[in-house]
Design an enzyme around this catalytic site. Structure first.
Site, PDB file in Angstrom:
ATOM      1  N   ASN A  72       9.518  78.736   7.379  1.00 20.11           N
ATOM      2  CA  ASN A  72      10.620  78.145   6.615  1.00 20.11           C
ATOM      3  C   ASN A  72      10.032  77.605   5.313  1.00 20.11           C
ATOM      4  O   ASN A  72       9.350  76.591   5.315  1.00 20.11           O
ATOM      5  CB  ASN A  72      11.270  77.021   7.438  1.00 20.11           C
ATOM      6  CG  ASN A  72      12.350  76.296   6.660  1.00 20.11           C
ATOM      7  OD1 ASN A  72      12.731  76.707   5.568  1.00 20.11           O
ATOM      8  ND2 ASN A  72      12.854  75.202   7.224  1.00 20.11           N
ATOM      9  N   HIS A 130      19.092  72.794  10.264  1.00 15.51           N
ATOM     10  CA  HIS A 130      17.777  72.159  10.111  1.00 15.51           C
ATOM     11  C   HIS A 130      17.978  70.657   9.898  1.00 15.51           C
ATOM     12  O   HIS A 130      18.938  70.243   9.249  1.00 15.51           O
ATOM     13  CB  HIS A 130      17.033  72.785   8.924  1.00 15.51           C
ATOM     14  CG  HIS A 130      15.602  72.359   8.885  1.00 15.51           C
ATOM     15  ND1 HIS A 130      15.212  71.144   8.390  1.00 15.51           N
ATOM     16  CD2 HIS A 130      14.475  72.968   9.320  1.00 15.51           C
ATOM     17  CE1 HIS A 130      13.895  71.034   8.521  1.00 15.51           C
ATOM     18  NE2 HIS A 130      13.424  72.134   9.083  1.00 15.51           N
ATOM     19  N   GLY A 154       6.847  75.150   8.585  1.00 15.80           N
ATOM     20  CA  GLY A 154       7.103  74.824   7.190  1.00 15.80           C
ATOM     21  C   GLY A 154       5.842  74.980   6.359  1.00 15.80           C
ATOM     22  O   GLY A 154       5.457  76.081   5.965  1.00 15.80           O
ATOM     23  N   SER A 177       4.864  70.431  12.206  1.00 13.46           N
ATOM     24  CA  SER A 177       3.412  70.373  11.976  1.00 13.46           C
ATOM     25  C   SER A 177       2.634  71.417  12.780  1.00 13.46           C
ATOM     26  O   SER A 177       1.541  71.137  13.277  1.00 13.46           O
ATOM     27  CB  SER A 177       2.886  68.963  12.255  1.00 13.46           C
ATOM     28  OG  SER A 177       3.453  68.039  11.331  1.00 13.46           O
ATOM     29  N   GLY A 214       6.504  67.838   8.907  1.00  8.30           N
ATOM     30  CA  GLY A 214       5.819  67.492   7.658  1.00  8.30           C
ATOM     31  C   GLY A 214       4.979  66.227   7.743  1.00  8.30           C
ATOM     32  O   GLY A 214       4.537  65.701   6.731  1.00  8.30           O
ATOM     33  N   GLU A 257      16.701  68.638   7.948  1.00  8.90           N
ATOM     34  CA  GLU A 257      16.826  68.220   6.544  1.00  8.90           C
ATOM     35  C   GLU A 257      18.248  68.469   6.033  1.00  8.90           C
ATOM     36  O   GLU A 257      18.791  67.675   5.260  1.00  8.90           O
ATOM     37  CB  GLU A 257      15.777  68.958   5.692  1.00  8.90           C
ATOM     38  CG  GLU A 257      14.376  68.425   5.980  1.00  8.90           C
ATOM     39  CD  GLU A 257      13.271  69.443   5.858  1.00  8.90           C
ATOM     40  OE1 GLU A 257      13.486  70.511   5.262  1.00  8.90           O
ATOM     41  OE2 GLU A 257      12.172  69.163   6.382  1.00  8.90           O
ATOM     42  N   GLU A 291      12.832  71.172  16.866  1.00 11.20           N
ATOM     43  CA  GLU A 291      11.957  70.523  15.884  1.00 11.20           C
ATOM     44  C   GLU A 291      12.175  69.009  15.920  1.00 11.20           C
ATOM     45  O   GLU A 291      13.127  68.499  15.301  1.00 11.20           O
ATOM     46  CB  GLU A 291      12.275  71.025  14.473  1.00 11.20           C
ATOM     47  CG  GLU A 291      12.129  72.518  14.304  1.00 11.20           C
ATOM     48  CD  GLU A 291      11.958  72.895  12.832  1.00 11.20           C
ATOM     49  OE1 GLU A 291      10.958  73.539  12.524  1.00 11.20           O
ATOM     50  OE2 GLU A 291      12.805  72.525  12.006  1.00 11.20           O
ATOM     51  N   LYS A 294      11.536  76.291   2.885  1.00 13.71           N
ATOM     52  CA  LYS A 294      12.288  75.146   2.337  1.00 13.71           C
ATOM     53  C   LYS A 294      12.493  75.349   0.824  1.00 13.71           C
ATOM     54  O   LYS A 294      12.689  76.469   0.383  1.00 13.71           O
ATOM     55  CB  LYS A 294      11.566  73.841   2.689  1.00 13.71           C
ATOM     56  CG  LYS A 294      11.280  73.742   4.199  1.00 13.71           C
ATOM     57  CD  LYS A 294      10.784  72.416   4.641  1.00 13.71           C
ATOM     58  CE  LYS A 294      10.586  72.424   6.159  1.00 13.71           C
ATOM     59  NZ  LYS A 294      10.188  71.141   6.691  1.00 13.71           N
TER      60      LYS A 294
END
Ligand code: 13P
Length: 252
Positions: free
Chosen positions: A9, A96, A234, A213, A174, A98, A168, A11
């Protein structure tokens, strides 16, 4: 037997020239993955979808990071399913954390998008996962179960079998603080039991990824777990070197 899947991903990263460079450079590693029976893909920004499709081997899965459920109309800033299909995109990430946090995307909204994608023969990758507060309160399973039941509401077993789920935990995204393989397996095993309750035997064919991560040096640990079928990655999916490391870890 569920086929392993690695999905990067990206992003909101990479310009078009950078995306093109990645696409042109990933040929050998995609071939290596295919030879080992693994599906690999990336989810670029909307503007980078075309350069990746044009320059990457056709075996590389290319996913969008979001879509609107309406075919066209007055929805400023949105992209429709026919628009994605017209450029050759067949996969799409939804829900997601985010997007849930910054764009107010709910599980109900994801449900509409998932149904629209399935009706168009596309593959939804539906994300779920809890916050640190929910994790620390010991409420992970009930929280994630609600996301799954709402997001996949009213799907037939045949439709559900086509969906990919990504678990996730938000506290692992992250942060460099990945969930242990035991925690990931425990929640993903639970998600599969919820899917079994909803869709019966189809649950055994639904791929469930772990994300948060994941790096070249820890991906193999997750892959050793019976219910984890791959990873949604990510940061470590952004460079060719690191992406190659993830594929090698997945094959190991
Ligand atoms: P990181 O791998 O950078 O933690 O991101 C995970 C993620 O959000 C993938 O969708």
């Amino acid at each position: 037997m569920r086929k392993k899947l690695l999905l990067g991903n990206w992003k909101m990263n990479k310009t078009r020239p950078e995306a093109k460079e990645f696409a042109q450079g990933c040929g050998e590693m995609v071939e290596y993955a295919v030879k080992h029976g693994i599906d690999v893909g990336v989810a670029p920004t909307f503007v980078c979808l075309c350069p990746v499709i044009k320059h990457a081997p056709k075996e590389l899965i290319v996913a969008a990071q979001n879509v609107n459920e309406h075919p066209s109309g007055a929805y400023t800033g949105e992209i429709s399913i026919p628009m994605l299909q017209e450029i050759g995109v067949e996969w799409c990430i939804l829900g997601h954390s985010e997007r849930r946090e910054y764009n107010g995307e709910t599980s109900e909204a994801c449900n509409l998008k998932i149904k629209a994608l399935l009706a168009a023969n596309m593959i939804p990758v539906y994300c779920c996962g809890e916050s640190l507060a929910t994790f620390e309160a010991g409420k992970t399973k009930e929280f994630v179960e609600e996301q799954i039941r709402t997001g996949l509401k009213d799907l037939t077993a045949e439709e559900a079998a086509k969906v990919v789920i990504a678990y996730e935990p938000i506290w692992a995204i992250g942060t460099g603080k990945s969930a242990t393989k035991e925690i990931a397996e425990d929640t993903i095993g639970y998600i599969r039991s919820v899917l079994r309750d909803m869709f019966g035997e189809a649950a055994e064919t639904i791929r469930i990824l772990y994300g948060g991560s994941v790096k070249p040096n820890n991906i193999a640990e997750y892959m050793s777990q019976p219910d984890i079928d791959g990873a949604l990655v990510g940061g470590a999916s952004l460079t060719l070197d690191s992406y190659r490391g993830l594929i090698e870890g997945l094959v190991a």
